[in-house]
Enzyme design. Sequence first.
Site, PDB file in Angstrom:
ATOM      1  N   GLU A   1      -7.355   8.659   5.155  1.00  9.72           N
ATOM      2  CA  GLU A   1      -7.100   8.104   3.565  1.00  9.72           C
ATOM      3  C   GLU A   1      -8.591   8.295   3.106  1.00  9.72           C
ATOM      4  O   GLU A   1      -9.340   7.633   3.325  1.00  9.72           O
ATOM      5  CB  GLU A   1      -6.611   7.242   3.230  1.00  9.72           C
ATOM      6  CG  GLU A   1      -5.173   7.968   3.725  1.00  9.72           C
ATOM      7  CD  GLU A   1      -4.266   6.154   4.154  1.00  9.72           C
ATOM      8  OE1 GLU A   1      -2.367   6.719   3.435  1.00  9.72           O
ATOM      9  OE2 GLU A   1      -4.391   5.125   3.797  1.00  9.72           O
TER      10      GLU A   1
ATOM     11  N   CYS B   1       0.803  -1.232  -0.181  1.00 12.04           N
ATOM     12  CA  CYS B   1       0.182  -0.299   0.424  1.00 12.04           C
ATOM     13  C   CYS B   1       0.707   0.754   0.278  1.00 12.04           C
ATOM     14  O   CYS B   1       1.983   0.795   0.577  1.00 12.04           O
ATOM     15  CB  CYS B   1      -1.266  -0.108   0.755  1.00 12.04           C
ATOM     16  SG  CYS B   1       0.028   0.123   2.846  1.00 12.04           S
TER      17      CYS B   1
END
Length: 179
Positions: free
Chosen positions: A113, A66
Amino acid sequence: MKEENVILVNEADEPIGLMPKMEAHEKAVLHRAFSVFIMNEKGETMLQQRAASKYHSPMLWTNTCCSHQREGESNLEAGKRRLKEEMGFTTELKQLFSFIYKAPFDNGLTEHELDHVMMGVYNGTPNLNPNEVADWKWMALEDIKEDISNNPDCYTAWFKIIFEKFYDYLTLKPDGNES
């Protein structure tokens, strides 16, 4: 090495500016990110253990990779780039879904996020970047779910959030009933 910027976004994922990554995490500002899950032909998910040198969540287990998109980079391009940088291989990815989450860390930083979750298939052995990854393993979805429940401190804060959504995505039919 120059610190990378993250793409600040609104809740509709429209870019509203750039900010150095560390500053965005210190201020808990919403920014674009992605999470890649790699699965093999047995239906197992490749997990990575973050390197001991990482500034947050060192040595914890998490999804295959990620990170954050760069300005002008598509979600899929970013996922492929980071997969190669961290795990040493490339494969086709498809975007599954996106969602917003917020996860604070012990060190005062916060991940806030809009995460684009992607999946790919790979059956080989990764070539780990030791600056990013300490170890890796394949695990069945049910085993991951059980291990997170039994050993939550072994996993990153964001992975526990994202895995639940990924698991539901793969195991629930569109009508909301289990498959």
